[in-house]
Design a protein around this motif. Structure first.
Motif, PDB file in Angstrom:
ATOM      1  N   PRO A  47       0.802  -1.208   0.000  1.00  0.00           N
ATOM      2  CA  PRO A  47       0.000   0.000   0.000  1.00  0.00           C
ATOM      3  C   PRO A  47       0.848   1.277   0.000  1.00  0.00           C
ATOM      4  O   PRO A  47       0.336   2.373  -0.222  1.00  0.00           O
ATOM      5  CB  PRO A  47      -0.800  -0.095   1.291  1.00  0.00           C
ATOM      6  CG  PRO A  47       0.096  -0.862   2.212  1.00  0.00           C
ATOM      7  CD  PRO A  47       0.842  -1.830   1.332  1.00  0.00           C
ATOM      8  N   VAL A  48       2.167   1.152   0.277  1.00  0.00           N
ATOM      9  CA  VAL A  48       3.075   2.303   0.255  1.00  0.00           C
ATOM     10  C   VAL A  48       4.307   1.936  -0.565  1.00  0.00           C
ATOM     11  O   VAL A  48       4.470   0.791  -0.986  1.00  0.00           O
ATOM     12  CB  VAL A  48       3.474   2.738   1.690  1.00  0.00           C
ATOM     13  CG1 VAL A  48       2.275   3.285   2.447  1.00  0.00           C
ATOM     14  CG2 VAL A  48       4.133   1.604   2.454  1.00  0.00           C
ATOM     15  N   ASP A  49       5.216   2.891  -0.756  1.00  0.00           N
ATOM     16  CA  ASP A  49       6.365   2.690  -1.629  1.00  0.00           C
ATOM     17  C   ASP A  49       7.484   1.850  -1.034  1.00  0.00           C
ATOM     18  O   ASP A  49       8.128   1.076  -1.740  1.00  0.00           O
ATOM     19  CB  ASP A  49       6.963   4.043  -2.046  1.00  0.00           C
ATOM     20  CG  ASP A  49       6.042   4.837  -2.945  1.00  0.00           C
ATOM     21  OD1 ASP A  49       5.372   4.213  -3.795  1.00  0.00           O
ATOM     22  OD2 ASP A  49       5.999   6.065  -2.803  1.00  0.00           O
ATOM     23  N   LEU A  50       7.754   2.026   0.272  1.00  0.00           N
ATOM     24  CA  LEU A  50       8.940   1.405   0.857  1.00  0.00           C
ATOM     25  C   LEU A  50       8.650   0.759   2.200  1.00  0.00           C
ATOM     26  O   LEU A  50       7.859   1.272   2.993  1.00  0.00           O
ATOM     27  CB  LEU A  50      10.033   2.456   1.096  1.00  0.00           C
ATOM     28  CG  LEU A  50      10.430   3.365  -0.054  1.00  0.00           C
ATOM     29  CD1 LEU A  50      11.393   4.434   0.448  1.00  0.00           C
ATOM     30  CD2 LEU A  50      11.045   2.565  -1.182  1.00  0.00           C
ATOM     31  N   ALA A  51       9.338  -0.352   2.463  1.00  0.00           N
ATOM     32  CA  ALA A  51       9.462  -0.898   3.806  1.00  0.00           C
ATOM     33  C   ALA A  51      10.910  -0.634   4.197  1.00  0.00           C
ATOM     34  O   ALA A  51      11.837  -1.018   3.477  1.00  0.00           O
ATOM     35  CB  ALA A  51       9.154  -2.389   3.832  1.00  0.00           C
ATOM     36  N   VAL A  52      11.101   0.072   5.311  1.00  0.00           N
ATOM     37  CA  VAL A  52      12.442   0.449   5.744  1.00  0.00           C
ATOM     38  C   VAL A  52      12.737  -0.254   7.058  1.00  0.00           C
ATOM     39  O   VAL A  52      11.987  -0.132   8.027  1.00  0.00           O
ATOM     40  CB  VAL A  52      12.554   1.980   5.927  1.00  0.00           C
ATOM     41  CG1 VAL A  52      13.934   2.364   6.434  1.00  0.00           C
ATOM     42  CG2 VAL A  52      12.241   2.695   4.614  1.00  0.00           C
TER      43      VAL A  52
ATOM     44  N   ARG B 268      -6.066   3.351   8.921  1.00  0.00           N
ATOM     45  CA  ARG B 268      -6.346   2.103   9.639  1.00  0.00           C
ATOM     46  C   ARG B 268      -5.099   1.416  10.188  1.00  0.00           C
ATOM     47  O   ARG B 268      -5.203   0.569  11.060  1.00  0.00           O
ATOM     48  CB  ARG B 268      -7.118   1.140   8.744  1.00  0.00           C
ATOM     49  CG  ARG B 268      -6.297   0.445   7.693  1.00  0.00           C
ATOM     50  CD  ARG B 268      -7.094  -0.632   6.949  1.00  0.00           C
ATOM     51  NE  ARG B 268      -6.258  -1.285   5.988  1.00  0.00           N
ATOM     52  CZ  ARG B 268      -6.005  -0.869   4.756  1.00  0.00           C
ATOM     53  NH1 ARG B 268      -6.572   0.250   4.326  1.00  0.00           N
ATOM     54  NH2 ARG B 268      -5.214  -1.531   3.949  1.00  0.00           N
ATOM     55  N   TRP B 269      -3.912   1.783   9.699  1.00  0.00           N
ATOM     56  CA  TRP B 269      -2.702   1.058  10.069  1.00  0.00           C
ATOM     57  C   TRP B 269      -2.348   1.309  11.525  1.00  0.00           C
ATOM     58  O   TRP B 269      -2.204   2.437  11.968  1.00  0.00           O
ATOM     59  CB  TRP B 269      -1.545   1.459   9.161  1.00  0.00           C
ATOM     60  CG  TRP B 269      -0.325   0.657   9.422  1.00  0.00           C
ATOM     61  CD1 TRP B 269       0.848   1.107   9.926  1.00  0.00           C
ATOM     62  CD2 TRP B 269      -0.155  -0.740   9.212  1.00  0.00           C
ATOM     63  NE1 TRP B 269       1.749   0.071  10.040  1.00  0.00           N
ATOM     64  CE2 TRP B 269       1.145  -1.074   9.621  1.00  0.00           C
ATOM     65  CE3 TRP B 269      -0.989  -1.755   8.735  1.00  0.00           C
ATOM     66  CZ2 TRP B 269       1.646  -2.370   9.560  1.00  0.00           C
ATOM     67  CZ3 TRP B 269      -0.494  -3.043   8.672  1.00  0.00           C
ATOM     68  CH2 TRP B 269       0.798  -3.342   9.075  1.00  0.00           C
ATOM     69  N   GLY B 270      -2.173   0.235  12.286  1.00  0.00           N
ATOM     70  CA  GLY B 270      -1.847   0.339  13.711  1.00  0.00           C
ATOM     71  C   GLY B 270      -0.364   0.383  13.994  1.00  0.00           C
ATOM     72  O   GLY B 270       0.045   0.535  15.135  1.00  0.00           O
ATOM     73  N   GLY B 271       0.452   0.263  12.953  1.00  0.00           N
ATOM     74  CA  GLY B 271       1.902   0.316  13.126  1.00  0.00           C
ATOM     75  C   GLY B 271       2.443   1.674  12.721  1.00  0.00           C
ATOM     76  O   GLY B 271       1.730   2.669  12.714  1.00  0.00           O
ATOM     77  N   HIS B 272       3.713   1.687  12.368  1.00  0.00           N
ATOM     78  CA  HIS B 272       4.368   2.942  12.050  1.00  0.00           C
ATOM     79  C   HIS B 272       4.402   3.160  10.540  1.00  0.00           C
ATOM     80  O   HIS B 272       4.853   2.297   9.798  1.00  0.00           O
ATOM     81  CB  HIS B 272       5.786   2.944  12.601  1.00  0.00           C
ATOM     82  CG  HIS B 272       6.402   4.288  12.585  1.00  0.00           C
ATOM     83  ND1 HIS B 272       6.254   5.179  13.609  1.00  0.00           N
ATOM     84  CD2 HIS B 272       7.122   4.916  11.638  1.00  0.00           C
ATOM     85  CE1 HIS B 272       6.882   6.294  13.312  1.00  0.00           C
ATOM     86  NE2 HIS B 272       7.413   6.151  12.116  1.00  0.00           N
ATOM     87  N   ALA B 273       3.936   4.324  10.100  1.00  0.00           N
ATOM     88  CA  ALA B 273       3.956   4.677   8.677  1.00  0.00           C
ATOM     89  C   ALA B 273       4.224   6.168   8.554  1.00  0.00           C
ATOM     90  O   ALA B 273       3.752   6.961   9.365  1.00  0.00           O
ATOM     91  CB  ALA B 273       2.633   4.307   8.013  1.00  0.00           C
ATOM     92  N   GLU B 274       5.003   6.539   7.545  1.00  0.00           N
ATOM     93  CA  GLU B 274       5.428   7.925   7.338  1.00  0.00           C
ATOM     94  C   GLU B 274       5.216   8.326   5.879  1.00  0.00           C
ATOM     95  O   GLU B 274       5.298   7.485   4.996  1.00  0.00           O
ATOM     96  CB  GLU B 274       6.932   8.081   7.597  1.00  0.00           C
ATOM     97  CG  GLU B 274       7.381   7.740   8.974  1.00  0.00           C
ATOM     98  CD  GLU B 274       7.418   8.948   9.890  1.00  0.00           C
ATOM     99  OE1 GLU B 274       7.166  10.080   9.436  1.00  0.00           O
ATOM    100  OE2 GLU B 274       7.709   8.737  11.071  1.00  0.00           O
ATOM    101  N   VAL B 275       5.040   9.617   5.656  1.00  0.00           N
ATOM    102  CA  VAL B 275       5.130  10.201   4.325  1.00  0.00           C
ATOM    103  C   VAL B 275       6.432  10.996   4.301  1.00  0.00           C
ATOM    104  O   VAL B 275       6.684  11.812   5.192  1.00  0.00           O
ATOM    105  CB  VAL B 275       3.939  11.124   4.004  1.00  0.00           C
ATOM    106  CG1 VAL B 275       4.132  11.797   2.650  1.00  0.00           C
ATOM    107  CG2 VAL B 275       2.637  10.342   4.037  1.00  0.00           C
TER     108      VAL B 275
END
Length: 91
Positions: free
Chosen positions: A35-40, A68-75
């Motif tokens: 759903p996003v560009d990168l997993a870091v 909805r994501w319960g973890g860590h996500a950044e733009v």
């Protein structure tokens, strides 16, 4: 058309420099289509990162993911944003 195919080859022009900035700081990076560009990977943890240009906006599916994501996500939009993320992630 499936979700994966809808975004498969669309990459922001600033993505290579964002990836390079994460790699230069010892992170591991996996490019994704959705759903996003990168997993870091950083210090044993995984963070999801969506790369956008200065004027880029999240798509509807991306907005839904962030909501909805319960973890860590950044733009992330700039190399400076990468540095900000890493400072927060180290705390």
């Amino acid at each position: 058309m499936g979700f994966r195919n809808q975004f498969k080859n669309r990459r922001d022009a600033n993505e290579p420099e964002i990836v390079a900035a994460f790699l230069a700081q010892g992170c591991t990076v996996e490019r994704m289509d959705a759903p996003v560009d990168l997993a870091v990977g950083h210090r044993g943890r995984t963070y999801f990162v969506e790369v956008k240009t200065a004027k880029g906006e999240l798509t509807g599916p991306q907005e839904a993911f962030f909501a909805r994501w319960g973890g860590h996500a950044e733009v992330v939009r700039t190399v400076e944003d990468v540095a900000d993320c890493l400072r927060r992630w180290r705390e």
